[in-house]
Design a protein around this motif. Structure first.
Motif, short mmCIF file in Angstrom:
data_model
loop_
_atom_site.label_atom_id
_atom_site.label_comp_id
_atom_site.label_asym_id
_atom_site.label_seq_id
_atom_site.Cartn_x
_atom_site.Cartn_y
_atom_site.Cartn_z
N GLU A 129 0.90 -1.24 0.10
CA GLU A 129 -0.02 0.10 0.15
C GLU A 129 0.75 1.20 0.01
N PHE A 130 2.18 1.19 0.65
CA PHE A 130 2.85 2.48 0.57
C PHE A 130 4.25 2.35 -0.34
N VAL A 131 4.82 1.19 -0.25
CA VAL A 131 6.16 1.29 -0.89
C VAL A 131 6.24 1.61 -2.39
N ALA A 132 5.30 1.21 -3.04
CA ALA A 132 5.37 1.69 -4.63
C ALA A 132 5.25 3.17 -4.73
N ALA A 133 4.25 3.94 -3.93
CA ALA A 133 4.20 5.28 -3.83
C ALA A 133 5.59 5.80 -3.32
N ALA A 134 6.02 5.31 -2.57
CA ALA A 134 7.33 5.77 -1.77
C ALA A 134 8.39 5.95 -3.03
N GLU A 135 8.47 4.84 -3.73
CA GLU A 135 9.28 4.68 -4.87
C GLU A 135 9.18 5.91 -5.91
N GLN A 136 7.89 5.88 -6.21
CA GLN A 136 7.70 6.85 -7.14
C GLN A 136 7.88 8.32 -7.00
N HIS A 137 7.81 8.67 -5.80
CA HIS A 137 8.05 10.04 -5.35
C HIS A 137 9.55 10.20 -4.41
N GLY A 138 10.38 9.33 -4.92
CA GLY A 138 11.69 9.41 -4.35
C GLY A 138 11.93 9.39 -2.63
N ARG A 139 10.96 8.71 -2.00
CA ARG A 139 11.09 8.57 -0.64
C ARG A 139 11.59 7.34 -0.02
N ILE A 140 12.27 6.59 -0.97
CA ILE A 140 12.63 5.05 -0.51
C ILE A 140 13.84 5.03 0.21
N GLY A 141 14.61 6.01 0.31
CA GLY A 141 15.83 5.77 0.62
C GLY A 141 16.02 5.56 2.48
N LYS A 142 15.00 6.41 2.95
CA LYS A 142 15.35 6.27 4.45
C LYS A 142 14.67 5.12 5.08
N LEU A 143 13.62 4.51 4.26
CA LEU A 143 12.83 3.24 4.43
C LEU A 143 13.76 2.11 4.23
N THR A 144 14.59 2.16 3.07
CA THR A 144 15.50 1.03 2.97
C THR A 144 16.59 1.04 4.10
N ASP A 145 17.10 2.07 4.33
CA ASP A 145 18.03 2.12 5.40
C ASP A 145 17.77 1.56 6.70
N PHE A 146 16.23 1.94 6.94
CA PHE A 146 15.87 1.27 8.09
C PHE A 146 15.46 -0.01 8.36
N VAL A 147 15.00 -0.58 7.03
CA VAL A 147 14.46 -2.10 7.15
C VAL A 147 15.99 -2.63 6.93
N LEU A 148 16.77 -2.31 6.42
CA LEU A 148 18.06 -2.85 6.36
C LEU A 148 18.69 -3.03 7.54
N GLU A 149 18.88 -2.02 8.26
CA GLU A 149 19.69 -2.09 9.69
C GLU A 149 18.58 -3.02 10.60
N LYS A 150 17.32 -2.99 10.60
CA LYS A 150 16.57 -3.92 11.57
C LYS A 150 16.84 -5.34 11.20
N ALA A 151 16.76 -5.67 9.81
CA ALA A 151 16.87 -7.00 9.30
C ALA A 151 18.32 -7.67 9.54
N ILE A 152 19.39 -6.81 9.36
CA ILE A 152 20.71 -7.27 9.93
C ILE A 152 20.99 -7.43 11.08
N ALA A 153 20.26 -6.65 12.16
CA ALA A 153 20.39 -6.44 13.45
C ALA A 153 19.78 -7.94 13.79
N SER A 154 18.38 -8.16 13.32
CA SER A 154 17.64 -9.23 13.68
C SER A 154 18.38 -10.85 13.39
N ALA A 155 18.89 -10.90 11.99
CA ALA A 155 19.37 -12.05 11.76
C ALA A 155 20.67 -12.22 12.46
#
Ligand code: C2E
Ligand code: MG
Ligand code: MG
Ligand code: MG
Length: 282
Positions: free
Chosen positions: A76-102
């Motif tokens: 519901e929100f990722v595609a729109a965030a990509e289209q509007h150039g707002r995907i950077g912060k989300l990606t860094d956030f998910v990457l950090e959480k995912a790596i910490a969890s793993a």
């Protein structure tokens, strides 16, 4: 409430109000702040190795629990965030959480793999590989346990820059997966050009494969093609055991979908992994 984050209890937001254009705009302007306010979190969907029948890893999927709108899925929100150039912060956030969890899971269960979705729009961000390797080093995580799933392969069209970035990530030891394979344009060309380790067959082919012959043929020939190119094959959207059995018969490597597990909280994932390990030792 952690349990409310679980896949089974996850209720999708009323799609009607999300179609609303003004909500879409206000949502996008709220996203970065929502990350800071901890409204955005990461769900993990398990991946089943079909040879050993064990959980070998998980895919990280972004979720947003909006204070008024309630839970919102990535679709519901990722595609729109990509289209509007707002995907950077989300990606860094998910990457950090995912790596910490793993990394935490790997203290108890070795070789647990984590997959993170990467928007092709970020392939022009020159600092990205360095940030990835710094994160991996900080959490003591082996690079080959991280897979970056590339969506939107069409955005790579004619872009030498994208291929160069993928090669740099591969040099770090990070794995690359082509997500939603079969849906984009000229996917055969991408398969040749992109130095990927893995391809994920799109759920649109997997869902109907038990009943629909042409879907079955697509899946079977994709497995053959990928294997001849030394790529691992993941099937996504596996919703029932009949499909799972058919994929095993066809020689598919990994399955992901509701039949294996829904996207879930990190606590539920941790429990799932420990019961999985007990079962296979017994
Ligand atoms: P994807 O990477 O292809 O993820 C699979 C989507 O299918 C997920 O939806 C997942 O919840 C859903 N799914 C999994 N198994 C099944 C199944 O058996 N049946 C059905 N019907 N659906 C299933 P979700 O979480 O809404 O994500 C949608 C897309 O959003 C993802 O597609 C991915 O392209 C993107 N995305 C998600 N999280 C992130 C993120 O952190 N960063 C970026 N850049 N993109 C993300
Ligand atoms: Mg994905
Ligand atoms: Mg996919
Ligand atoms: Mg998708």
């Amino acid at each position: 409430d952690e349990a409310a984050h679980d896949g089974l209890r996850w209720k999708y937001h009323d799609p009607e109000s999300l179609q609303d254009a003004s909500w879409k705009l206000s949502m996008l302007s709220q996203l970065d702040e929502a990350i800071d306010r901890n409204e955005v979190w990461v769900a993990y969907q398990p991946k089943l190795d079909l040879a050993t029948r064990r959980i070998i890893g998980a895919e990280a999927l972004a979720r947003w629990t909006h204070p008024e709108k309630g839970p919102i899925a990535a679709s519901e929100f990722v595609a729109a965030a990509e289209q509007h150039g707002r995907i950077g912060k989300l990606t860094d956030f998910v990457l950090e959480k995912a790596i910490a969890s793993a990394a935490a899971i790997n203290k108890r269960a070795a070789d647990f793999e984590i997959a993170v979705n990467l928007s092709a729009r970020l392939l022009g961000d020159k600092g990205f590989p360095l940030r990835v390797s710094a994160l991996l080093a900080r959490h003591g995580m082996s690079p080959n346990l991280l897979t970056l799933e590339l969506t939107e392969t069409a955005a790579l069209s004619g872009s030498g820059e994208g291929i160069e970035m993928i090669s740099r990530l591969r040099e770090l030891g990070v794995r690359i997966s082509i997500d939603d394979y079969g849906t984009g344009l000229s996917t055969l060309e991408y398969l040749k050009k992109i130095p990927a380790n893995e391809i994920k067959i799109d759920q649109s082919f997997v869902k109907g494969m038990v009943d629909n012959r042409s879907d079955r043929v697509m899946v079977q020939s994709t497995i053959g093609l990928a294997h001849s190119l030394d790529r691992k094959v993941v099937a996504e959207g596996v919703e029932d055991h009949e499909t799972l059995d058919l994929l095993i018969e066809m020689g598919c490597d990994v399955a992901q979908g509701f039949a294996v597990g829904r996207p879930m909280s990190i606590d539920s994932l941790t429990k799932r992994i420990s019961s999985d390990r007990k079962r296979s030792v017994a």
